[in-house]
Write a protein that holds these residues in place. Sequence first.
Motif, PDB file in Angstrom:
ATOM      1  N   TRP A  56      -7.025   4.745   7.566  1.00 59.09           N
ATOM      2  CA  TRP A  56      -6.100   4.305   6.513  1.00 59.09           C
ATOM      3  C   TRP A  56      -5.668   2.862   6.737  1.00 59.09           C
ATOM      4  O   TRP A  56      -5.679   2.045   5.802  1.00 59.09           O
ATOM      5  CB  TRP A  56      -4.867   5.211   6.481  1.00 59.09           C
ATOM      6  CG  TRP A  56      -3.921   4.885   5.357  1.00 59.09           C
ATOM      7  CD1 TRP A  56      -3.947   5.386   4.092  1.00 59.09           C
ATOM      8  CD2 TRP A  56      -2.819   3.963   5.401  1.00 59.09           C
ATOM      9  NE1 TRP A  56      -2.928   4.833   3.339  1.00 59.09           N
ATOM     10  CE2 TRP A  56      -2.219   3.957   4.119  1.00 59.09           C
ATOM     11  CE3 TRP A  56      -2.291   3.143   6.393  1.00 59.09           C
ATOM     12  CZ2 TRP A  56      -1.114   3.170   3.818  1.00 59.09           C
ATOM     13  CZ3 TRP A  56      -1.192   2.350   6.088  1.00 59.09           C
ATOM     14  CH2 TRP A  56      -0.608   2.368   4.803  1.00 59.09           C
ATOM     15  N   ILE A  57      -5.308   2.527   7.975  1.00 59.40           N
ATOM     16  CA  ILE A  57      -4.799   1.179   8.226  1.00 59.40           C
ATOM     17  C   ILE A  57      -5.906   0.137   8.134  1.00 59.40           C
ATOM     18  O   ILE A  57      -5.668  -1.010   7.735  1.00 59.40           O
ATOM     19  CB  ILE A  57      -4.072   1.114   9.589  1.00 59.40           C
ATOM     20  CG1 ILE A  57      -3.127  -0.101   9.634  1.00 59.40           C
ATOM     21  CG2 ILE A  57      -5.042   1.100  10.751  1.00 59.40           C
ATOM     22  CD1 ILE A  57      -2.188  -0.085  10.813  1.00 59.40           C
ATOM     23  N   ARG A  58      -7.152   0.522   8.437  1.00 59.05           N
ATOM     24  CA  ARG A  58      -8.255  -0.433   8.400  1.00 59.05           C
ATOM     25  C   ARG A  58      -8.733  -0.717   6.980  1.00 59.05           C
ATOM     26  O   ARG A  58      -9.415  -1.719   6.741  1.00 59.05           O
ATOM     27  CB  ARG A  58      -9.426   0.076   9.239  1.00 59.05           C
ATOM     28  CG  ARG A  58      -9.188  -0.003  10.736  1.00 59.05           C
ATOM     29  CD  ARG A  58     -10.362   0.597  11.494  1.00 59.05           C
ATOM     30  NE  ARG A  58     -11.571  -0.211  11.332  1.00 59.05           N
ATOM     31  CZ  ARG A  58     -11.892  -1.229  12.125  1.00 59.05           C
ATOM     32  NH1 ARG A  58     -11.109  -1.563  13.118  1.00 59.05           N
ATOM     33  NH2 ARG A  58     -13.005  -1.895  11.924  1.00 59.05           N
ATOM     34  N   PRO A  68       1.709  -1.891  12.742  1.00 58.77           N
ATOM     35  CA  PRO A  68       1.860  -0.456  12.995  1.00 58.77           C
ATOM     36  C   PRO A  68       3.174  -0.146  13.711  1.00 58.77           C
ATOM     37  O   PRO A  68       3.575  -0.846  14.639  1.00 58.77           O
ATOM     38  CB  PRO A  68       0.659  -0.138  13.883  1.00 58.77           C
ATOM     39  CG  PRO A  68       0.417  -1.408  14.647  1.00 58.77           C
ATOM     40  CD  PRO A  68       0.801  -2.531  13.715  1.00 58.77           C
ATOM     41  N   ALA A  95       3.664  -0.083   8.382  1.00 61.93           N
ATOM     42  CA  ALA A  95       3.389   1.318   8.069  1.00 61.93           C
ATOM     43  C   ALA A  95       3.603   2.178   9.313  1.00 61.93           C
ATOM     44  O   ALA A  95       3.265   1.771  10.434  1.00 61.93           O
ATOM     45  CB  ALA A  95       1.971   1.505   7.544  1.00 61.93           C
ATOM     46  N   VAL A 122       2.137   4.398  11.088  1.00 63.49           N
ATOM     47  CA  VAL A 122       0.792   4.923  11.321  1.00 63.49           C
ATOM     48  C   VAL A 122       0.840   6.147  12.237  1.00 63.49           C
ATOM     49  O   VAL A 122       0.082   7.095  12.068  1.00 63.49           O
ATOM     50  CB  VAL A 122      -0.095   3.824  11.938  1.00 63.49           C
ATOM     51  CG1 VAL A 122      -1.469   4.371  12.281  1.00 63.49           C
ATOM     52  CG2 VAL A 122      -0.218   2.652  10.978  1.00 63.49           C
ATOM     53  N   ILE A 147      -1.758  -4.759   8.746  1.00 70.09           N
ATOM     54  CA  ILE A 147      -0.501  -4.032   8.613  1.00 70.09           C
ATOM     55  C   ILE A 147       0.089  -3.856  10.008  1.00 70.09           C
ATOM     56  O   ILE A 147      -0.622  -3.499  10.954  1.00 70.09           O
ATOM     57  CB  ILE A 147      -0.719  -2.662   7.945  1.00 70.09           C
ATOM     58  CG1 ILE A 147      -1.059  -2.860   6.464  1.00 70.09           C
ATOM     59  CG2 ILE A 147       0.498  -1.773   8.083  1.00 70.09           C
ATOM     60  CD1 ILE A 147      -1.261  -1.573   5.708  1.00 70.09           C
ATOM     61  N   HIS A 159      -7.021  -1.629   4.500  1.00 71.19           N
ATOM     62  CA  HIS A 159      -6.239  -2.671   3.834  1.00 71.19           C
ATOM     63  C   HIS A 159      -6.787  -4.046   4.184  1.00 71.19           C
ATOM     64  O   HIS A 159      -7.113  -4.323   5.345  1.00 71.19           O
ATOM     65  CB  HIS A 159      -4.770  -2.563   4.221  1.00 71.19           C
ATOM     66  CG  HIS A 159      -4.111  -1.322   3.695  1.00 71.19           C
ATOM     67  ND1 HIS A 159      -3.539  -1.249   2.440  1.00 71.19           N
ATOM     68  CD2 HIS A 159      -3.956  -0.094   4.232  1.00 71.19           C
ATOM     69  CE1 HIS A 159      -3.064  -0.039   2.243  1.00 71.19           C
ATOM     70  NE2 HIS A 159      -3.297   0.682   3.308  1.00 71.19           N
TER      71      HIS A 159
END
Length: 407
Positions: free
Chosen positions: A285-287, A295, A267, A269, A293, A289
């Motif tokens: 947002w990334i946490r 970055p 993603a 980020v 992911i 999932h």
Amino acid sequence: MRLDGVWWLEDRLRQQLRPVPFEVPAGTSLIQVRLDYDRSAGAVLDLGCAGPEGFRGWSGGARQEFEVGPGRATPGYLPGEILPGVWHVWLGLHRVPPEGVRYSLEITFSDQTTKVARDLGYHHVRLLERPPARELPTVDGARWYAGDLHAHTEHSDGTLSIRALAELAATVGLDFLAVTDHNTISHYPYLEKQSARSGVTLIPGQEVTTDLGHANVWGSPEWIDFRRPASQWMKQAEKAGALFSVNHPLAGDCAWRHHLTTQPSIAEVWHWSWFDRTWGWPLAWIRRHPAAIIPVGGSDFHEPDGTPASLGEPITWVLAEECTTAALLAGIAAGHTAISATRTGPLVLRCGDQVTTIDADGLILVRPDETRVVVRADSSGRQSFPASQSGMYRLETWRNEVMALCA
């Protein structure tokens, strides 16, 4: 051929992409298409084209006319043989106000090829000496390369030619640059030559662009069909041996709202729209999932005056065996990435069983579990810490502004 009409908001809600069929007579060497419409109320109509053999080009809302011929075509469109039969102009009803939008579509055929007339507002970029590379730690013979994974040219809504963009990338010290024009691969044939000329590895990419979000696909030899569901973009990219990344998942009206049947592994980020990096929404947002992911960052560069962002801001660093498209994409897929605000700014790198900070004295290293430690660099400007946790490490100021991060 001329077609006049009105598109209504109800038309957009029923079907956003409207293929308009037209018959191309035998002996045609050049097709010219012009779209006129009333923009006064904020309407935006996109433009594209398909032939009997499939996709022939896309310019979205960046242009109102194009030409396609056997030897050359307007940037964003694919040159090639003009087969007789049924073709389609693609009209995208991107923004249609409640009062509707009047439009006129004119299609002209010619049996003689001509030069494509265009006024693209070229900017002259002088090729300067490349800035010296940073001295960074190597890992088992692999080294860190600096690049930008999101940039546009005249082949979509950018202002620079591929040559000018590559020259600019060299002057700012990039090792690689992904050219990711919207919904087209017309720029692909020119990348290898300009890579060799500039010394910057130009990665073939395409930004798959819809109203519900954008995604970058790097390394796919084939066009990704943006008309399909986003999960099929992922599958098509995987089948082609390419990488798929969700772009700017939290970025105004182009935030990611597509439904995916599987979680993306990469993603973007860090996008230019993260202009206040004390805001924690990209990290949140990334946490959210369940699986990690990878970055990456991208400037989303369009033009050289820094609107909306300058090339290489942010920088994505990739640990790779060599600076080739294949090796760089393998490094990204393996999660060997880091991001910094600028090429020469503070940096944090995962190097084997250690995390190394560079030019980060006085900043705070934030571990994946959110525990923190102040960086006190040695005389070389570095300090290393055990990389005992999986997940993303980052550098922040004492005011919680993110300065760098790594996978």
